[in-house]
Design a protein around this motif. Structure first.
Motif, PDB file in Angstrom:
ATOM      1  N   GLU A   1      -6.318 -11.703   4.567  1.00  0.00           N
ATOM      2  CA  GLU A   1      -6.206 -11.223   5.948  1.00  0.00           C
ATOM      3  C   GLU A   1      -5.194 -12.022   6.769  1.00  0.00           C
ATOM      4  O   GLU A   1      -5.053 -13.231   6.590  1.00  0.00           O
ATOM      5  CB  GLU A   1      -7.567 -11.317   6.653  1.00  0.00           C
TER       6      GLU A   1
ATOM      7  N   ASP B   1      -3.120  -8.023   4.310  1.00  0.00           N
ATOM      8  CA  ASP B   1      -3.535  -7.093   5.367  1.00  0.00           C
ATOM      9  C   ASP B   1      -3.055  -7.654   6.704  1.00  0.00           C
ATOM     10  O   ASP B   1      -3.596  -8.642   7.198  1.00  0.00           O
ATOM     11  CB  ASP B   1      -5.059  -6.957   5.368  1.00  0.00           C
TER      12      ASP B   1
ATOM     13  N   TYR C   1      -4.306  -3.694   9.248  1.00  0.00           N
ATOM     14  CA  TYR C   1      -4.434  -2.254   9.007  1.00  0.00           C
ATOM     15  C   TYR C   1      -5.717  -1.721   9.634  1.00  0.00           C
ATOM     16  O   TYR C   1      -6.724  -2.436   9.722  1.00  0.00           O
ATOM     17  CB  TYR C   1      -4.480  -1.956   7.503  1.00  0.00           C
ATOM     18  N   ASN C   2      -5.691  -0.454  10.027  1.00  0.00           N
ATOM     19  CA  ASN C   2      -6.937   0.164  10.462  1.00  0.00           C
ATOM     20  C   ASN C   2      -7.807   0.434   9.237  1.00  0.00           C
ATOM     21  O   ASN C   2      -7.359   0.327   8.096  1.00  0.00           O
ATOM     22  CB  ASN C   2      -6.686   1.444  11.268  1.00  0.00           C
ATOM     23  N   GLU C   3      -9.043   0.807   9.486  1.00  0.00           N
ATOM     24  CA  GLU C   3     -10.019   0.973   8.396  1.00  0.00           C
ATOM     25  C   GLU C   3      -9.589   2.032   7.387  1.00  0.00           C
ATOM     26  O   GLU C   3      -9.763   1.862   6.172  1.00  0.00           O
ATOM     27  CB  GLU C   3     -11.374   1.343   8.995  1.00  0.00           C
TER      28      GLU C   3
ATOM     29  N   ASN D   1      -6.474   3.049   6.541  1.00  0.00           N
ATOM     30  CA  ASN D   1      -5.388   2.581   5.676  1.00  0.00           C
ATOM     31  C   ASN D   1      -5.859   1.522   4.688  1.00  0.00           C
ATOM     32  O   ASN D   1      -5.429   1.507   3.530  1.00  0.00           O
ATOM     33  CB  ASN D   1      -4.241   2.031   6.521  1.00  0.00           C
ATOM     34  N   ARG D   2      -6.725   0.644   5.148  1.00  0.00           N
ATOM     35  CA  ARG D   2      -7.288  -0.386   4.263  1.00  0.00           C
ATOM     36  C   ARG D   2      -8.040   0.280   3.103  1.00  0.00           C
ATOM     37  O   ARG D   2      -7.877  -0.109   1.942  1.00  0.00           O
ATOM     38  CB  ARG D   2      -8.203  -1.290   5.080  1.00  0.00           C
ATOM     39  N   LYS D   3      -8.828   1.289   3.415  1.00  0.00           N
ATOM     40  CA  LYS D   3      -9.600   1.995   2.388  1.00  0.00           C
ATOM     41  C   LYS D   3      -8.666   2.715   1.412  1.00  0.00           C
ATOM     42  O   LYS D   3      -8.912   2.744   0.201  1.00  0.00           O
ATOM     43  CB  LYS D   3     -10.558   2.996   3.030  1.00  0.00           C
TER      44      LYS D   3
ATOM     45  N   ILE E   1      -6.865  -9.221  -1.914  1.00  0.00           N
ATOM     46  CA  ILE E   1      -6.500  -8.972  -0.512  1.00  0.00           C
ATOM     47  C   ILE E   1      -6.788 -10.204   0.331  1.00  0.00           C
ATOM     48  O   ILE E   1      -7.834 -10.834   0.194  1.00  0.00           O
ATOM     49  CB  ILE E   1      -7.290  -7.764   0.052  1.00  0.00           C
TER      50      ILE E   1
ATOM     51  N   GLY F   1       0.808  -1.215   0.000  1.00  0.00           N
ATOM     52  CA  GLY F   1       0.000   0.000   0.000  1.00  0.00           C
ATOM     53  C   GLY F   1       0.834   1.255   0.000  1.00  0.00           C
ATOM     54  O   GLY F   1       0.308   2.360  -0.155  1.00  0.00           O
TER      55      GLY F   1
END
Length: 283
Positions: free
Chosen positions: A101, A75, A78-80, A82-84, A99, A45
């Motif tokens: 997890e 992943d 990651y927090n929401e 950063n994921r977004k 992706i 990312g």
């Protein structure tokens, strides 16, 4: 023109010399890609791996060497936000990411010890395993020239050895798998320039453990090396390139000791057998 096409064109037009030529040179010089390869491009990312994905995508279109590519995002927790950001950037760049997890951040936080080392080891294992599941024989990481220079300096200053980050490696734990680094010759400052030119914003480290360590200690050892390189380049602008070149030009006649396949060697092993014909080299 669609945004992702403009961004792709900037790699081969505006940044051809700084990025594209260096990217293709690394692939050619180190023989990173061969016919029939199926490569998992590992995307964290950040700017480096996202640019790597764009370069691999363009290469896949026009390369005379037939190979396949998968774009995977692990992943680690990651927090929401950063994921977004990763998902949104992949959409803008038209990268078809897959992706999966893991709970690496949680495991590392509870383990104690050296978090960055453990995290890197766990990430690598998960990436190899998932790539194998997809039928890949190689994983591609976004490490660049600056990463390699910093690794060399950390090894010399803190581990007492000369050790570099190799452009490719066979996996010792996953049979038939190989790691490649196609961005090996690209400068970080050129990656940053490319991102700014295209108004792209990527996630940073995104690790809450690293953030805590940096707050308590004032920064990581890698950050310390970045600052050291920055200072030394004020004295010699070619400082980093000279280190890079020297690692391709080691004069073993003047090396006191080295390790090969886990065995230590000393210049004394062959010292008495050397016949010096050049009078200028005599004591």
């Amino acid at each position: 023109m669609e945004k992702h096409i403009e961004i792709e064109r900037s790699i081969i037009k505006k940044y051809r010399k700084q990025i594209w030529s260096r990217f293709t040179s690394a692939i050619r010089d180190y023989k990173l890609i061969e016919a029939g390869d199926k490569i998992a491009v590992c995307i964290s990312g950040g700017k480096d791996s996202m640019l790597l994905a764009m370069c691999m995508q363009h290469l896949k279109k026009y390369s005379k060497i037939p190979f396949e590519v998968e774009y995977i995002v692990m992943d680690p927790g990651y927090n929401e936000e950063n994921r977004k950001r990763i998902v949104d950037n992949a959409r803008v760049l038209n990268i078809p990411v897959e992706i999966f997890e893991t709970q690496i951040f949680d495991v590392v936080e509870l383990s104690g010890g050296a978090p960055c080392y453990l995290c890197a080891r766990m990430r690598r294992g998960y990436l190899y395993r998932y790539a194998q599941k997809l039928g890949c024989n190689k994983i591609a990481l976004g490490h660049h020239l600056d990463d390699m220079i910093e690794t060399v300096l950390m090894s010399m200053l803190y581990a007492g050895e000369i050790k570099t980050m190799m452009p490719k490696l066979h996996s010792s734990n996953f049979e038939g798998m190989e790691l490649i680094r196609p961005m090996y010759m690209v400068h970080e400052e050129d990656i940053i320039a490319w991102a700014r030119y295209n108004d792209l914003h990527f996630i940073q480290c995104a690790c809450k453990i690293t953030e805590k360590i940096e707050q308590e200690t004032g920064g990581s050892k890698r950050h310390e090396m970045k600052m050291l390189v920055k200072q030394l380049k004020k004295i010699n602008p070619n400082f980093d390139l000279n280190i890079f070149t020297s690692l391709h030009n080691v004069n073993l006649d003047t090396v006191i000791g080295y390790r090969e396949n886990g065995k230590r060697h000393s210049f004394l092993e062959y010292y008495d057998n050397i016949i010096i014909n050049d009078a200028t080299k005599k004591c």
